[in-house]
Motif scaffolding. Structure first.
Motif, PDB file in Angstrom:
ATOM      1  N   SER A  93      45.228  37.335  50.713  1.00  0.00           N
ATOM      2  CA  SER A  93      45.875  39.208  50.939  1.00  0.00           C
ATOM      3  C   SER A  93      45.353  39.424  49.001  1.00  0.00           C
ATOM      4  CB  SER A  93      46.599  39.922  51.065  1.00  0.00           C
ATOM      5  OG  SER A  93      46.551  41.117  50.995  1.00  0.00           O
ATOM      6  N   HIS A  94      46.564  38.988  48.197  1.00  0.00           N
ATOM      7  CA  HIS A  94      46.883  37.951  46.657  1.00  0.00           C
ATOM      8  C   HIS A  94      45.829  38.119  45.902  1.00  0.00           C
ATOM      9  CE1 HIS A  94      51.396  37.953  47.601  1.00  0.00           C
ATOM     10  NE2 HIS A  94      51.055  38.958  48.283  1.00  0.00           N
ATOM     11  N   ILE A  95      44.676  37.126  46.918  1.00  0.00           N
ATOM     12  CA  ILE A  95      43.830  36.654  45.670  1.00  0.00           C
ATOM     13  C   ILE A  95      43.402  37.649  46.057  1.00  0.00           C
ATOM     14  CG2 ILE A  95      41.559  34.910  46.274  1.00  0.00           C
ATOM     15  CD1 ILE A  95      43.820  32.820  46.685  1.00  0.00           C
ATOM     16  N   TYR A 146      47.244  32.687  38.788  1.00  0.00           N
ATOM     17  CA  TYR A 146      47.431  33.902  39.552  1.00  0.00           C
ATOM     18  C   TYR A 146      46.528  34.796  38.718  1.00  0.00           C
ATOM     19  CZ  TYR A 146      46.659  37.364  42.185  1.00  0.00           C
ATOM     20  OH  TYR A 146      47.044  39.264  43.241  1.00  0.00           O
ATOM     21  N   GLY A 147      48.020  35.361  37.637  1.00  0.00           N
ATOM     22  CA  GLY A 147      48.320  36.149  36.323  1.00  0.00           C
ATOM     23  C   GLY A 147      46.887  36.086  35.322  1.00  0.00           C
ATOM     24  N   GLN A 153      39.560  37.804  35.675  1.00  0.00           N
ATOM     25  CA  GLN A 153      37.624  37.766  36.638  1.00  0.00           C
ATOM     26  C   GLN A 153      38.342  38.984  36.756  1.00  0.00           C
ATOM     27  OE1 GLN A 153      37.980  35.162  39.605  1.00  0.00           O
ATOM     28  NE2 GLN A 153      35.521  35.859  39.646  1.00  0.00           N
ATOM     29  N   GLY A 154      39.438  39.844  36.778  1.00  0.00           N
ATOM     30  CA  GLY A 154      39.781  41.265  37.110  1.00  0.00           C
ATOM     31  C   GLY A 154      39.593  42.260  36.751  1.00  0.00           C
ATOM     32  N   VAL A 155      40.796  42.312  35.435  1.00  0.00           N
ATOM     33  CA  VAL A 155      40.842  43.330  33.965  1.00  0.00           C
ATOM     34  C   VAL A 155      39.800  42.758  33.041  1.00  0.00           C
ATOM     35  CG1 VAL A 155      42.155  44.150  32.382  1.00  0.00           C
ATOM     36  CG2 VAL A 155      42.608  43.617  34.698  1.00  0.00           C
ATOM     37  N   CYS A 156      39.982  41.891  32.479  1.00  0.00           N
ATOM     38  CA  CYS A 156      38.916  41.973  31.348  1.00  0.00           C
ATOM     39  C   CYS A 156      36.967  42.219  31.764  1.00  0.00           C
ATOM     40  CB  CYS A 156      38.624  40.902  30.366  1.00  0.00           C
ATOM     41  SG  CYS A 156      37.368  40.128  29.468  1.00  0.00           S
ATOM     42  N   ALA A 157      36.588  41.296  33.126  1.00  0.00           N
ATOM     43  CA  ALA A 157      35.759  41.826  33.638  1.00  0.00           C
ATOM     44  C   ALA A 157      35.278  42.581  33.744  1.00  0.00           C
ATOM     45  CB  ALA A 157      35.555  40.752  34.099  1.00  0.00           C
ATOM     46  N   GLY A 158      36.300  43.605  34.906  1.00  0.00           N
ATOM     47  CA  GLY A 158      36.328  45.100  35.001  1.00  0.00           C
ATOM     48  C   GLY A 158      35.369  45.241  34.415  1.00  0.00           C
ATOM     49  N   LEU A 159      36.329  45.912  33.340  1.00  0.00           N
ATOM     50  CA  LEU A 159      35.387  46.497  32.177  1.00  0.00           C
ATOM     51  C   LEU A 159      33.835  46.226  32.070  1.00  0.00           C
ATOM     52  CD1 LEU A 159      39.190  46.924  30.235  1.00  0.00           C
ATOM     53  CD2 LEU A 159      38.878  48.935  31.906  1.00  0.00           C
ATOM     54  N   GLY A 160      34.351  45.522  31.698  1.00  0.00           N
ATOM     55  CA  GLY A 160      33.102  45.338  30.830  1.00  0.00           C
ATOM     56  C   GLY A 160      31.623  45.354  32.146  1.00  0.00           C
TER      57      GLY A 160
END
Length: 441
Positions: A93-95, A146-147, A153-160
């Motif tokens: 769930s965390h991953i 994890y952070g 992969q979550g924030v930086c790539a997601g904004l792109g």
């Protein structure tokens, strides 16, 4: 005779009189006449609906989907690798929050990237998106905890991905009208990139390691993103920047019900894309390397689900087409509970990919249906990104939390979300066009 002459003069004066209107400062001004003709509304925009230049935009949008949604859809292979290697101490769930945050950023930040596109900053968004998406994946290759994975992969790539995605869905509607659903479907089939990226990861990771595998994927992304930079051009832009919110939309029942439908759909349809490999591996339904190909099979079905329903939608309407496809996807998700063989799981992957792909590719066309005109299409696209993003953000973590040894809770949650989405979409369709199916909506 004098009386007749007076009447004729009065008639002539009334005929030639120029209508007057009161201006904002209280003075009177002409609103008609030969010297100052009355202002007319601008003509409705025309659409090429084909031609080399229009289809080049479709090619560019295909490349944008390839390296935005293609990476989001391929997160399942990362989920499995993290759970067994780099982040083995974290719960599934965390991953799943890593991929969910990337998808959330992709959708929700179109609320802010959309106005930039309306102002004419297409090239800036393409460059920003390319830099952020490639940088995020490069940083993922050197992440160790994890952070760091969440940020890279979550924030930086997601904004792109958000910058790239808004360019794909914002440009095509200005080039196509009658063929709009088909053009968007062809572009959305660019998510076939998930097939390429998953196979790349599976083949390269044992040979060159995780870090260089992710860097290789980033280099492939960089190469494909050169295509939209060379081909995509903004056809026209509004005379002024759009509003972030169109509050009148919330008074329209079709818009409200469609927003509800989007929330449930995006909360449910991505659960197999994130979880099916882990489920098949843990329950030992498939053996060997076959488990790694379940995700590509989902995406193969998704490609056909973005083309065939979109062709039908141009004939009968996107809302009328999408509702039964979403309902069948929900029913299929419940059959997932009883699948215990590799053959059954393969068939499920192809069929569920087909039905779920229709929702992703037809949603921009449905947004056009619930928008009075294209002038506020961008605004409403951004507004609807909020329920989509929220559904993407919480769907997989909830599914991971309710899963048990048999993954029954996860599968039932997926099916329930899809059926709830289909029912809300039916309500949106009937509140827009009534019970008659002859209305093209």
């Amino acid at each position: 005779m004098s009386s007749n002459h007076s009447k004729q003069s009065l008639s002539t004066e009334n005929t030639n009189r120029i209508p007057l209107t009161e201006s904002s400062d209280g003075s009177q001004a002409n609103v008609s006449g030969s010297e100052e003709p009355q202002a007319r509304p601008p003509p409705a925009p025309s659409f090429p609906d084909g031609g080399s230049h229009a289809w080049l935009q479709c090619l560019g949008a295909f490349s944008l989907f390839f390296s935005s949604w293609g990476l989001v859809y391929s997160f399942g292979v990362f989920q499995e690798f993290y759970a067994t290697h780099l982040l083995a101490s974290e719960s599934p769930s965390h991953i799943s929050w890593i991929g969910s945050i990337a998808a959330f950023c992709l959708q929700v930040f179109t609320l802010f990237t959309g106005p930039l596109l309306d102002l004419g900053y297409l090239r800036l968004l393409l460059i920003m998106g390319t830099v952020l998406a490639v940088l995020g994946n490069m940083m993922t290759s050197i992440a160790t905890d994890y952070g760091q994975f969440v940020l890279a992969q979550g924030v930086c790539a997601g904004l792109g991905y958000s910058c790239l995605f808004i360019c794909s869905v914002g440009i095509l509607p200005t080039y196509f009208s009658k063929k709009r659903s088909l053009a968007i479907g062809i572009a959305a089939s660019g998510s076939i990139g998930a097939i390429i990226y998953v196979i790349m990861f599976h083949k390269l990771q044992p040979r060159i390691g995780f870090s260089w595998t992710v860097r290789t994927i980033a280099f492939v992304m960089l190469g494909t993103l050169v295509i939209p930079l060379l081909t995509m051009r903004q056809r026209f832009k509004p005379p002024k920047g759009r509003q972030l919110l169109d509050l009148s939309a919330f008074k329209e029942a079709p818009f409200d019900w469609y927003a509800v439908s989007l929330f449930f759909a995006f909360m449910g349809i991505y659960i197999p894309f994130f979880q099916i490999q882990a489920q098949a591996f843990n329950q030992q339904i498939v053996t060997g390397s076959l488990s790694f190909y379940l995700l590509p099979l989902l995406n193969v079905g998704s490609v056909f689900g973005r083309l065939i329903p979109n062709y039908i939608a141009d004939k009968v309407g996107p809302m009328t087409t999408l509702a039964p496809y979403t309902l069948l996807g929900g029913v299929l998700a419940f059959t997932w509970i009883g699948i215990t063989t590799s053959a059954g799981l393969i068939v499920f992957c192809i069929l569920f990919g087909f039905f779920s792909g229709s929702y992703v590719s037809l949603s921009p066309s449905v947004t056009a249906v619930v928008s009075p005109n294209l002038a506020i299409y961008g605004t409403r696209t951004g507004m609807l990104a909020a329920p989509m993003g929220l559904g993407l953000l919480v769907g997989n973590p909830i599914a991971g939390a309710v899963s048990n040894d048999g993954f029954i809770g996860l599968k039932a949650f997926c099916g329930a979300c899809c059926i709830a989405s289909a029912l809300a979409l039916c309500e949106a369709r009937f509140s827009k066009g009534g019970l008659s199916l002859n209305v093209r909506l």
